[in-house]
Scaffold this motif. Sequence first.
Motif, short mmCIF file in Angstrom:
data_model
loop_
_atom_site.label_atom_id
_atom_site.label_comp_id
_atom_site.label_asym_id
_atom_site.label_seq_id
_atom_site.Cartn_x
_atom_site.Cartn_y
_atom_site.Cartn_z
N UNK A 100 -7.65 6.09 1.46
CA UNK A 100 -8.95 6.66 1.08
C UNK A 100 -8.83 8.16 0.84
N UNK A 101 -8.04 8.82 1.69
CA UNK A 101 -7.83 10.26 1.53
C UNK A 101 -7.07 10.57 0.24
N UNK A 102 -6.04 9.75 -0.06
CA UNK A 102 -5.24 9.98 -1.26
C UNK A 102 -6.06 9.81 -2.53
N UNK A 103 -7.05 8.93 -2.49
CA UNK A 103 -7.85 8.66 -3.69
C UNK A 103 -8.75 9.84 -4.07
N UNK A 104 -9.03 10.73 -3.12
CA UNK A 104 -9.91 11.87 -3.40
C UNK A 104 -9.20 13.22 -3.28
N UNK A 105 -7.89 13.20 -3.00
CA UNK A 105 -7.16 14.46 -2.83
C UNK A 105 -7.22 15.29 -4.11
N UNK A 106 -7.50 16.60 -3.95
CA UNK A 106 -7.61 17.47 -5.12
C UNK A 106 -6.69 18.68 -5.04
N UNK A 107 -5.86 18.75 -3.99
CA UNK A 107 -4.89 19.83 -3.83
C UNK A 107 -3.57 19.25 -3.32
N UNK A 108 -2.49 19.99 -3.53
CA UNK A 108 -1.17 19.52 -3.11
C UNK A 108 -1.12 19.30 -1.61
N UNK A 109 -1.71 20.22 -0.83
CA UNK A 109 -1.70 20.08 0.63
C UNK A 109 -2.49 18.84 1.05
N UNK A 110 -3.55 18.52 0.31
CA UNK A 110 -4.36 17.33 0.59
C UNK A 110 -3.52 16.07 0.32
N UNK A 169 0.49 11.75 -10.96
CA UNK A 169 0.22 12.94 -10.15
C UNK A 169 0.98 14.16 -10.70
N UNK A 170 2.19 13.93 -11.20
CA UNK A 170 2.98 15.04 -11.74
C UNK A 170 2.26 15.69 -12.92
N UNK A 204 -6.82 4.00 -15.08
CA UNK A 204 -8.18 4.41 -14.71
C UNK A 204 -8.24 5.68 -13.86
N UNK A 205 -7.12 6.12 -13.32
CA UNK A 205 -7.13 7.39 -12.61
C UNK A 205 -6.97 7.28 -11.10
N UNK A 206 -6.77 8.44 -10.48
CA UNK A 206 -6.47 8.56 -9.06
C UNK A 206 -7.52 7.91 -8.16
N UNK A 207 -8.79 8.00 -8.53
CA UNK A 207 -9.87 7.48 -7.69
C UNK A 207 -9.75 6.00 -7.41
N UNK A 208 -9.09 5.27 -8.31
CA UNK A 208 -8.97 3.83 -8.14
C UNK A 208 -7.95 3.43 -7.07
N UNK A 209 -7.27 4.41 -6.49
CA UNK A 209 -6.40 4.11 -5.34
C UNK A 209 -7.23 3.53 -4.19
N UNK A 213 0.83 -1.21 0.00
CA UNK A 213 0.00 0.00 0.00
C UNK A 213 0.86 1.26 0.00
N UNK A 214 1.97 1.22 0.73
CA UNK A 214 2.87 2.37 0.74
C UNK A 214 3.49 2.62 -0.63
N UNK A 215 3.80 1.54 -1.33
CA UNK A 215 4.49 1.68 -2.62
C UNK A 215 3.58 2.27 -3.69
N UNK A 216 2.29 2.36 -3.42
CA UNK A 216 1.39 3.03 -4.36
C UNK A 216 1.78 4.50 -4.53
N UNK A 217 2.32 5.09 -3.46
CA UNK A 217 2.64 6.53 -3.49
C UNK A 217 3.65 6.84 -4.58
#
Length: 403
Positions: free
Chosen positions: A99-109, A45-46, A169-174, A34-38
């Motif tokens: 769950x938070x990473x899958x919906x983050x929409x800002x850099x601080x998030x 993300x870039x 498929x995009x960020x949401x699939x995290x 799970x950590x390696x997803x980052x």
Amino acid sequence: MKTTINTSTSPIVKGTVYSILFAISFGHLLNDLMQSVIPAVYPMLKQQFNLTFTQIGLITLVFQLSASILQPFVGNYTDRKPNPQSLAIGMGFTLLGLLSLSIADQFAFLLSSVALIGIGSSVFHPEASRVAQLASGGKKGLAQSIFQVGGNAGSAIGPLMAALIVIPHGQGHIRWFAAFAIGGMILLSFVGRWYKDNIAERKRRPAPVQQSVYAPGLTKGRVLTSIVILLVLIFSKYFYMASMSSYFTFYLIDKFKIGIQESQFYLFAFMAAVALGTIVGGPLGDRYGRKVIIWVSILGAAPFTLLLPHVGLVLTVALAMIIGVIISSAFSAILVYATDLVPGKVGTIAGLFFGFAFGMGGVGSALLGYVADHTSINYVFQICAYLPLIGIVTGFLPNVKGK
């Protein structure tokens, strides 16, 4: 007066408890998967958030610092008050972070999300290392290798799964990776029960014998010097690993003009080699001595790291796999060597070394990202190639044989 410790932390189990070792190793696999997803989704993300390499490095820095700063304190606390529930609690923080990473929409998030995942790691690792040593039956190198290879396997599988699930498929699939966190919490709850029963049985034993805090024949100053040398070796290993885990995909994309998904498969090949090296390192340390394995695994990678920036794609991937096998064999040997220096403080030592390793990985990633922005990714790999030469300081370590 000679300083002594209570040896009640020694295991009551007789023989190696492989069922627990494989269970805690699988928990480690899930945690690091799970950590390696980052880092696996960094290229996505870039592009999506228009990030610089410096910002990519800051994401890693926040994640690694949150995964490192707490670990020595968690380890020291659980040395005094073991907590069987901490394994599942750590996995719970990782669940929230994903769950938070899958919906983050800002850099601080993004930063706050990876911080939660890092906190989960800081809670998990010290107590998991204690469980591994408790179930080792005296085969500490083997036990640490089994435990570590789970994490390395997870780190290898994570980018592959991200390439198949998230990248197309995009960020949401995290969010689908949260299922691994839930499974991990269930598994680690069972491990926690075994650990709790072991603690209860240990409390019923007769008063323990008192032993020296430090390894026989070594003074406090020599032990502290040795710990510093080991941390220097951790620095060299994890700074180099930061270049590979965070920027290897960018290096391949930039130099060889391949796609994001293809680069993830090559990252998987490197991380799979890291897992293989971890399997080898612990048992060889048990047989031939930790110091020999530390020496070979750090300094021995230097010829290959120095060659890597100057070859084509096929040789680059091949050399990366060779480097992964060699350099990854060090950590189990370093960790067990350190616990032999200070017996009875497994949680504290594990927290210190896991924490420092993650911290160096985070600082390394941030600094290398800054260097990449102001020079090039190729230059980053050229300067990192010299890091394994630091392995020469292994010669200053004393010869220690743990019980």
